[in-house]
Design a protein around this motif. Structure first.
Motif, mmCIF file in Angstrom:
data_model
loop_
_atom_site.group_PDB
_atom_site.id
_atom_site.type_symbol
_atom_site.label_atom_id
_atom_site.label_comp_id
_atom_site.label_asym_id
_atom_site.label_seq_id
_atom_site.Cartn_x
_atom_site.Cartn_y
_atom_site.Cartn_z
ATOM 1 N N VAL A 220 12.834 -27.276 61.209
ATOM 2 C CA VAL A 220 14.175 -26.710 61.091
ATOM 3 C C VAL A 220 15.213 -27.819 60.953
ATOM 4 O O VAL A 220 16.138 -27.754 60.123
ATOM 5 C CB VAL A 220 14.493 -25.817 62.310
ATOM 6 N N GLU A 225 14.003 -23.547 55.807
ATOM 7 C CA GLU A 225 14.552 -22.208 56.039
ATOM 8 C C GLU A 225 13.468 -21.196 56.392
ATOM 9 O O GLU A 225 13.778 -20.074 56.788
ATOM 10 C CB GLU A 225 15.316 -21.743 54.803
ATOM 11 N N ARG A 247 18.006 -20.048 63.229
ATOM 12 C CA ARG A 247 18.365 -21.029 62.202
ATOM 13 C C ARG A 247 17.388 -21.042 61.024
ATOM 14 O O ARG A 247 17.675 -21.665 59.987
ATOM 15 C CB ARG A 247 18.437 -22.431 62.827
#
Length: 258
Positions: A220, A225, A247
């Motif tokens: 991350v 993604e 996230r």
């Protein structure tokens, strides 16, 4: 052999390439005949005899593959016609009529086993996918497939996943990048591997496979993604979800069961 437009159109509507299906059907029929003839059928079924057969479900489940089965029968003769008794994606109980086939007996019997093999296989995939999708109903989680498909049947098997309520992962190595442990080792780490792939393919989706929560965090922070949690326990998945905090999207694979 060329599929009639109504058959080809039904395949396109299912997201399948008619040329691919036609080639596959030709190969399976040739495999069955092995350069010869259907000895038993030609010896017992008069050349001009017409038949009507109804294919029925033996077990409860989701029906998938009707356009493909129709393509098989259409391939052996344009005199064979099919009538769907249910829609693709329907849940059926044992004994439910699925497809009625009419035409010359020899041609119907020649196509029967190939059509049943493909239809049964795809219906099984759709049913298993549906079981998972139903278990996840009401959540934000979706069922995805993999590249662990039967050689040369990938488009059909991924179509069956869609019929069962699942979502397709990448269909080829060139469609998206999936950084696995071998790539990480070769590149010298998760961050290095991600940067290398992102530089080489800036417009493609990139997913990073990790073995633990620390790896997920590194992926991350590198910019991933989509992170694949490989063989995580349920508790480890909970930890990863909490640590990532939205996230990135997370995917769990390996060691899963209903």
């Amino acid at each position: 052999m060329s599929l009639a437009e109504p058959v080809a159109s039904a395949l396109r509507d299912a997201g399948l390439d008619p040329l691919y299906v036609e080639d596959l059907v030709r190969a399976t029929l040739e495999e069955d005949l092995a350069g010869g003839i259907d000895v038993t059928t030609e010896a017992t079924v008069p050349e001009q005899q017409q038949v009507m057969a109804t294919l029925t479900a033996r077990e409860a489940g989701i029906v998938a593959g009707l356009p493909v089965m129709e393509a098989v029968f259409a391939a052996v003769s344009d005199s064979v016609t099919c009538e769907r008794r249910v829609a693709d994606g329907s849940w059926v109980e044992p004994g439910t009529p699925v497809l009625t086939v009419s035409g010359p007996g020899r041609e119907v019997l020649l196509a029967e086993r190939t059509a049943l093999n493909l239809g049964s296989h795809l219906s099984g995939i759709a049913t298993a996918t549906s079981d998972w999708a139903e278990a996840l109903n009401g959540t934000r989680v979706v069922v995805r497939d993999t590249r662990k498909t039967t050689p040369l049947l990938r488009p059909l098997e991924k179509y069956a996943v869609r019929v069962g309520g699942g979502e397709n992962h990448r269909s080829s190595l060139s469609e998206a990048a999936l950084i696995k442990d071998n790539h990480v080792a070769a590149a010298g780490g998760i961050s290095a591997a991600y940067r290398a792939v992102r530089q080489a393919a800036p417009d493609l989706p990139v997913e990073v496979e990790v073995d633990d929560v620390r790896g997920a965090m590194e992926a991350v922070e590198a910019g991933a993604e989509l992170v694949l949690l490989d063989n995580f326990s349920v508790e480890q998945v909970r930890e990863a979800v909490a640590a990532v905090g939205g996230r990135a999207r997370l995917e769990a694979s390996g060691g899963l069961s209903l």
